[in-house]
Design an enzyme around this catalytic site. Structure first.
Site, mmCIF file in Angstrom:
data_model
loop_
_atom_site.group_PDB
_atom_site.id
_atom_site.type_symbol
_atom_site.label_atom_id
_atom_site.label_comp_id
_atom_site.label_asym_id
_atom_site.label_seq_id
_atom_site.Cartn_x
_atom_site.Cartn_y
_atom_site.Cartn_z
ATOM 1 N N GLU A 96 60.149 31.639 62.456
ATOM 2 C CA GLU A 96 61.378 31.112 61.865
ATOM 3 C C GLU A 96 61.065 30.134 60.716
ATOM 4 O OE1 GLU A 96 64.321 30.200 64.690
ATOM 5 O OE2 GLU A 96 65.386 28.881 63.316
ATOM 6 N N GLY A 146 42.118 36.303 37.696
ATOM 7 C CA GLY A 146 43.471 36.022 37.197
ATOM 8 C C GLY A 146 43.459 35.466 35.781
ATOM 9 N N SER A 154 31.057 40.572 42.074
ATOM 10 C CA SER A 154 31.946 40.278 40.934
ATOM 11 C C SER A 154 31.680 41.203 39.751
ATOM 12 C CB SER A 154 31.757 38.835 40.475
ATOM 13 O OG SER A 154 32.072 37.956 41.491
ATOM 14 N N ALA A 190 28.572 26.989 44.108
ATOM 15 C CA ALA A 190 27.707 27.686 43.138
ATOM 16 C C ALA A 190 27.587 26.883 41.835
ATOM 17 C CB ALA A 190 28.244 29.081 42.853
ATOM 18 N N HIS A 209 38.757 22.810 38.522
ATOM 19 C CA HIS A 209 38.784 21.863 39.638
ATOM 20 C C HIS A 209 37.911 20.679 39.206
ATOM 21 C CE1 HIS A 209 39.465 20.502 43.582
ATOM 22 N NE2 HIS A 209 38.694 21.279 44.294
ATOM 23 N N GLY A 268 31.879 33.568 36.295
ATOM 24 C CA GLY A 268 32.392 33.765 37.654
ATOM 25 C C GLY A 268 33.635 34.620 37.592
ATOM 26 N N TYR A 269 33.713 35.564 38.533
ATOM 27 C CA TYR A 269 34.864 36.462 38.530
ATOM 28 C C TYR A 269 35.393 36.601 39.957
ATOM 29 C CZ TYR A 269 37.761 40.162 36.534
ATOM 30 O OH TYR A 269 38.821 40.904 36.065
ATOM 31 N N GLY A 303 40.994 35.478 33.576
ATOM 32 C CA GLY A 303 40.337 36.378 32.614
ATOM 33 C C GLY A 303 41.264 37.479 32.131
HETATM 34 N N1 LIG Z 1 40.839 30.101 44.601
HETATM 35 C C1 LIG Z 1 41.836 29.326 44.254
HETATM 36 O O1 LIG Z 1 42.961 29.505 44.712
HETATM 37 C C2 LIG Z 1 41.640 28.204 43.253
HETATM 38 C C3 LIG Z 1 42.775 27.546 42.768
HETATM 39 C C4 LIG Z 1 42.622 26.572 41.792
HETATM 40 C C5 LIG Z 1 41.347 26.243 41.365
HETATM 41 N N2 LIG Z 1 40.240 26.878 41.885
HETATM 42 C C6 LIG Z 1 38.930 26.515 41.370
HETATM 43 O O2 LIG Z 1 38.484 27.555 40.517
HETATM 44 C C7 LIG Z 1 37.058 27.659 40.582
HETATM 45 C C8 LIG Z 1 36.681 29.059 40.983
HETATM 46 O O3 LIG Z 1 37.179 29.277 42.283
HETATM 47 P P1 LIG Z 1 37.377 30.736 42.882
HETATM 48 O O4 LIG Z 1 38.130 30.564 44.176
HETATM 49 O O5 LIG Z 1 37.910 31.651 41.842
HETATM 50 O O6 LIG Z 1 35.871 31.066 43.212
HETATM 51 P P2 LIG Z 1 35.332 32.210 44.122
HETATM 52 O O7 LIG Z 1 36.379 33.246 44.368
HETATM 53 O O8 LIG Z 1 34.688 31.582 45.290
HETATM 54 O O9 LIG Z 1 34.308 32.808 43.055
HETATM 55 C C9 LIG Z 1 33.039 32.923 43.323
HETATM 56 C C10 LIG Z 1 32.348 33.379 42.042
HETATM 57 O O10 LIG Z 1 31.171 32.624 42.012
HETATM 58 C C11 LIG Z 1 30.062 33.540 41.926
HETATM 59 N N3 LIG Z 1 28.925 32.969 42.632
HETATM 60 C C12 LIG Z 1 28.882 32.474 43.890
HETATM 61 N N4 LIG Z 1 27.631 32.008 44.149
HETATM 62 C C13 LIG Z 1 26.908 32.214 43.021
HETATM 63 C C14 LIG Z 1 25.579 31.925 42.633
HETATM 64 N N5 LIG Z 1 24.740 31.304 43.470
HETATM 65 N N6 LIG Z 1 25.177 32.278 41.396
HETATM 66 C C15 LIG Z 1 26.014 32.884 40.525
HETATM 67 N N7 LIG Z 1 27.289 33.165 40.833
HETATM 68 C C16 LIG Z 1 27.732 32.837 42.051
HETATM 69 C C17 LIG Z 1 30.549 34.825 42.591
HETATM 70 O O11 LIG Z 1 29.781 35.891 42.102
HETATM 71 P P3 LIG Z 1 29.230 37.067 43.067
HETATM 72 O O12 LIG Z 1 30.370 37.994 43.299
HETATM 73 O O13 LIG Z 1 28.136 37.625 42.288
HETATM 74 O O14 LIG Z 1 28.817 36.393 44.357
HETATM 75 C C18 LIG Z 1 31.996 34.849 42.095
HETATM 76 O O15 LIG Z 1 32.076 35.425 40.815
HETATM 77 C C19 LIG Z 1 36.594 26.599 41.584
HETATM 78 O O16 LIG Z 1 36.268 25.433 40.888
HETATM 79 C C20 LIG Z 1 37.828 26.390 42.420
HETATM 80 O O17 LIG Z 1 37.873 25.128 43.053
HETATM 81 C C21 LIG Z 1 40.369 27.850 42.800
#
Ligand SMILES: NC(=O)c1ccc[n+]([C@@H]2O[C@H](COP(=O)([O-])OP(=O)(O)OC[C@H]3O[C@@H](n4cnc5c(N)ncnc54)[C@H](OP(=O)(O)O)[C@@H]3O)[C@@H](O)[C@H]2O)c1
Length: 398
Positions: free
Chosen positions: A297, A93, A115, A151, A173, A86-87, A95
């Site tokens: 504010e 960040g 991604s 996902a 998470h 996943g990217y 990676g």
């Molecule tokens: N975002 C935050 O601020 C944050 C903070 C702390 C922890 N987290 C945790 O970190 C983890 C990742 O979160 P994120 O926010 O970085 O995720 P995200 O931005 O929603 O990333 C989605 C990734 O999942 C892939 N994806 C989605 N559906 C898919 C499918 N059916 N098959 C294959 N790939 C799929 C997407 O690929 P495509 O581009 O190909 O769709 C993309 O690379 C989660 O567990 C989240 O709770 C997130």
């Protein structure tokens, strides 16, 4: 209220010296004697990058990156391939930080998805360190599942058989394994399962690392087969760019995270903004006045000061008029809101929030549905007024 009282207090208060200054200079300024205790760090007992910190009477262990310089990380992971699946925000960040730390990291995403293209733009090379998900997991020894939470659940039937003995499974998470009855993510019993959850957006994970700083993250162990899971989690936490690591459990991480983002971090604060703004408008105030007193504010002046110095400092730094009223009204808001927060925590703990998230976010048209909801929010008068107010900020004027 505050446009008359608080800025004046910030300029004139004699008890707490807060002269006219920007937020940054206020943060950097030495605190007065009256407020020094509010900003002083708690007692710290250093031990090789591990600190025992007294958080308001409760001692907790905090791990800091001093114990894990780059060379040590490179040596620790010299036989590992970190397969980042996943990217999105976190994948990007974490990676790039791992790559800049000189570790052997590869990315696994859907071929030709958004991604995949973004990864190529960031310098990942197909066939060298950018692969489809299955290939990346097969090559990896530490598999970092950074797919969106929905996902992770959807793809689990394909991913689980690839997680063979000897690999480590990493999450950012606790969502998927903690709510396994709903997500169906039942981790194999013969591998280490660890967590590093940065407390902020993946963009901040990257920007703080580039500034030589580091985000705070939680670490946890779900399953320790090798006996090294905790150490690996700490090392991974530093490797992805954390400055400090707080120890927690998968359950506590996911409960507090889902609760916080629905509460004070976003949902609750948006509800409070809307309620205050609507009453001001119903009582005849102009949009600009209502927005300034509710959001501008808060975000531009008071919240950064509260973040830097704490609430007591903020009360001390405002006028006596503002202070009296705010201290009087705070318990009323607390009493009114606490039952809502209690209901929210129960909804998180019982899995209701997880079910809702999985149901909604796995619909094929979920992006379009979000777009529509966000469009509605964007078109609320408060946020249209906000756009106009923001455009008046000197830094936004061409
Ligand atoms: N975002 C935050 O601020 C944050 C903070 C702390 C922890 N987290 C945790 O970190 C983890 C990742 O979160 P994120 O926010 O970085 O995720 P995200 O931005 O929603 O990333 C989605 C990734 O999942 C892939 N994806 C989605 N559906 C898919 C499918 N059916 N098959 C294959 N790939 C799929 C997407 O690929 P495509 O581009 O190909 O769709 C993309 O690379 C989660 O567990 C989240 O709770 C997130």
């Amino acid at each position: 209220m505050a446009s008359k009282t608080i800025p004046r207090a910030l300029r004139l208060s004699t008890r707490v010296a807060v002269p006219r200054r920007t937020f940054v200079s206020a943060v950097r300024a030495r605190p007065s004697a009256a407020t020094a205790s509010a900003v002083r760090s708690p007692v710290v007992v250093p031990a090789r990058g591990i600190k025992s910190i007294d958080f308001a009477g409760t001692k907790e262990t905090v791990y800091e990156r001093d114990d894990w310089p780059r060379e040590k990380l490179q040596d620790y992971f010299k036989n590992d391939t970190l397969a980042l699946i996943g990217y999105g925000s976190q994948g990007h960040g974490q990676g790039l930080n791992l790559r800049d730390n000189g570790l052997n990291v590869i990315v696994g995403v859907r071929k030709d998805g958004a991604s995949w293209k973004e990864a190529i733009q960031d310098g990942w090379v197909p066939g060298k360190n950018l692969f489809d998900v299955e290939t990346a997991i097969n090559k990896g020894t530490i598999v970092m599942n950074l797919l969106s939470d929905a996902a992770q659940s959807e793809t689990w039937p394909q991913i689980k058989p690839l997680l063979t003995k000897g690999k480590t499974l990493y999450f950012s998470h606790g969502f998927s394994p903690v709510f396994k009855d709903l997500t169906k993510v039942d981790v194999p019993t013969d591998i280490d399962v660890i967590l590093v959850a940065p407390k902020g957006s993946g963009r901040t994970v990257r920007s703080l690392f580039r500034e030589g700083r580091g985000i705070n993250s939680s670490i946890a162990v779900f399953q320790d087969v090798t006996g090294n899971a905790k150490e690996k989690a700490i090392a991974m936490g530093v490797a992805v760019g954390s400055g400090y690591l707080y120890e927690t459990t998968f359950e506590k991480e996911v409960y507090s995270d889902l609760y916080g983002e629905r509460g004070c971090l976003m949902g609750g604060i948006h509800g409070m903004f809307l309620a205050q703004y609507e009453v001001l408008r119903e009582r005849g105030h102009s949009p600009s006045e209502a927005f300034n007193e509710t959001v501008e504010e808060a975000t531009q002046s008071l919240y950064p000061l509260i973040g830097a110095n704490g609430m007591d400092w903020m009360y001390a730094a405002c006028s006596t008029t503002a202070r009296r009223g705010a201290i009087d009204w705070s318990p009323k808001f607390k009493d009114a809101l606490k039952p809502v927060f209690d209901e929210l925590y129960t909804s998180v703990k019982t899995g209701k929030e997880t079910q809702r998230s999985l149901d909604y976010n796995s619909q094929p048209d979920y992006r379009e549905r979000y777009d529509k909801e966000l469009e509605e929010i964007r078109n609320l008068e408060i946020w249209r007024a906000g756009k106009a107010v923001r455009s008046l900020r000197p830094e936004n004027q061409k």
